[in-house]
Motif scaffolding. Sequence first.
Motif, PDB file in Angstrom:
ATOM      1  N   TRP A   8       0.745  -1.218   0.124  1.00  0.00           N
ATOM      2  CA  TRP A   8       0.035   0.056   0.036  1.00  0.00           C
ATOM      3  C   TRP A   8       0.903   1.052   0.104  1.00  0.00           C
ATOM      4  O   TRP A   8       0.577   2.412  -0.539  1.00  0.00           O
ATOM      5  N   LEU A   9       1.992   1.246   0.518  1.00  0.00           N
ATOM      6  CA  LEU A   9       3.028   2.158   0.538  1.00  0.00           C
ATOM      7  C   LEU A   9       3.289   2.616  -0.769  1.00  0.00           C
ATOM      8  O   LEU A   9       3.454   3.774  -1.104  1.00  0.00           O
ATOM      9  N   THR A  12       0.560   4.203  -2.752  1.00  0.00           N
ATOM     10  CA  THR A  12       0.645   5.372  -2.647  1.00  0.00           C
ATOM     11  C   THR A  12       1.736   6.417  -3.204  1.00  0.00           C
ATOM     12  O   THR A  12       1.517   7.490  -3.851  1.00  0.00           O
ATOM     13  N   LEU A  15       0.900   6.549  -6.735  1.00  0.00           N
ATOM     14  CA  LEU A  15      -0.182   7.588  -6.823  1.00  0.00           C
ATOM     15  C   LEU A  15       0.316   9.045  -6.956  1.00  0.00           C
ATOM     16  O   LEU A  15      -0.160   9.589  -7.955  1.00  0.00           O
ATOM     17  N   LEU A  16       1.144   9.384  -6.136  1.00  0.00           N
ATOM     18  CA  LEU A  16       1.278  10.713  -6.254  1.00  0.00           C
ATOM     19  C   LEU A  16       2.381  10.994  -7.371  1.00  0.00           C
ATOM     20  O   LEU A  16       2.287  11.878  -7.712  1.00  0.00           O
ATOM     21  N   GLY A  55       2.605  -1.836  -6.726  1.00  0.00           N
ATOM     22  CA  GLY A  55       2.026  -0.643  -6.612  1.00  0.00           C
ATOM     23  C   GLY A  55       1.696   0.219  -7.949  1.00  0.00           C
ATOM     24  O   GLY A  55       1.168   1.169  -7.536  1.00  0.00           O
ATOM     25  N   GLY A  58      -1.330   2.190  -8.584  1.00  0.00           N
ATOM     26  CA  GLY A  58      -1.509   3.644  -7.904  1.00  0.00           C
ATOM     27  C   GLY A  58      -1.363   5.000  -9.149  1.00  0.00           C
ATOM     28  O   GLY A  58      -1.825   5.946  -8.903  1.00  0.00           O
ATOM     29  N   SER A  61      -4.677   5.641 -10.258  1.00  0.00           N
ATOM     30  CA  SER A  61      -5.577   6.313  -9.389  1.00  0.00           C
ATOM     31  C   SER A  61      -4.855   7.795  -9.208  1.00  0.00           C
ATOM     32  O   SER A  61      -5.537   8.731  -8.937  1.00  0.00           O
ATOM     33  N   GLY A  62      -3.668   8.068  -9.307  1.00  0.00           N
ATOM     34  CA  GLY A  62      -2.919   9.240  -9.420  1.00  0.00           C
ATOM     35  C   GLY A  62      -3.340  10.318 -10.352  1.00  0.00           C
ATOM     36  O   GLY A  62      -3.361  11.517 -10.225  1.00  0.00           O
ATOM     37  N   PRO A 113      -7.168   1.239  -6.963  1.00  0.00           N
ATOM     38  CA  PRO A 113      -7.464   0.121  -5.806  1.00  0.00           C
ATOM     39  C   PRO A 113      -8.002  -1.119  -6.384  1.00  0.00           C
ATOM     40  O   PRO A 113      -7.510  -2.080  -5.803  1.00  0.00           O
TER      41      PRO A 113
END
Length: 133
Positions: A8-9, A12, A15-16, A55, A58, A61-62, A113
């Motif tokens: 999850w990290l 994220t 995502l950023l 990841g 992400g 989603s970003g 997600p």
Amino acid sequence: MTSNGRAWLLFTGWLLTGACYLLALLTALSVGIFILPIAVAGTVVLATRRDAPRGLPGLLSGASLPLFLLAYLNRHGPGTYCTTSAGGSSCTEGLLNPWLLLAAGLLALGAGPALFLKIQRRPVNRAAPIPSE
């Protein structure tokens, strides 16, 4: 940190990074050139991690974050929006439909997600030993 927490990290972080890439693209003629190095640095840092591909959803989603910003900035559009104050009035033109931007942002935000969880639940394919004859 647990494997799930690390995943999850990484999600994220991607995502950023994805948000920075889309923001750099949308603002290419102004501040985008200054945002792009941040996105590239994030990519280099994340891509050098051993389990970085976990990841990657992400990034999808970003893309939602700049879309939400655009939806907010165009919240009175499309069309002309006028405000009045003690010093006079001013009008601005809203060019984009905020509902379409919001829908696209929600779709991107939810798809990341969903894809991430689908990848996490996929069984690990391990090569079965070849039976000897």
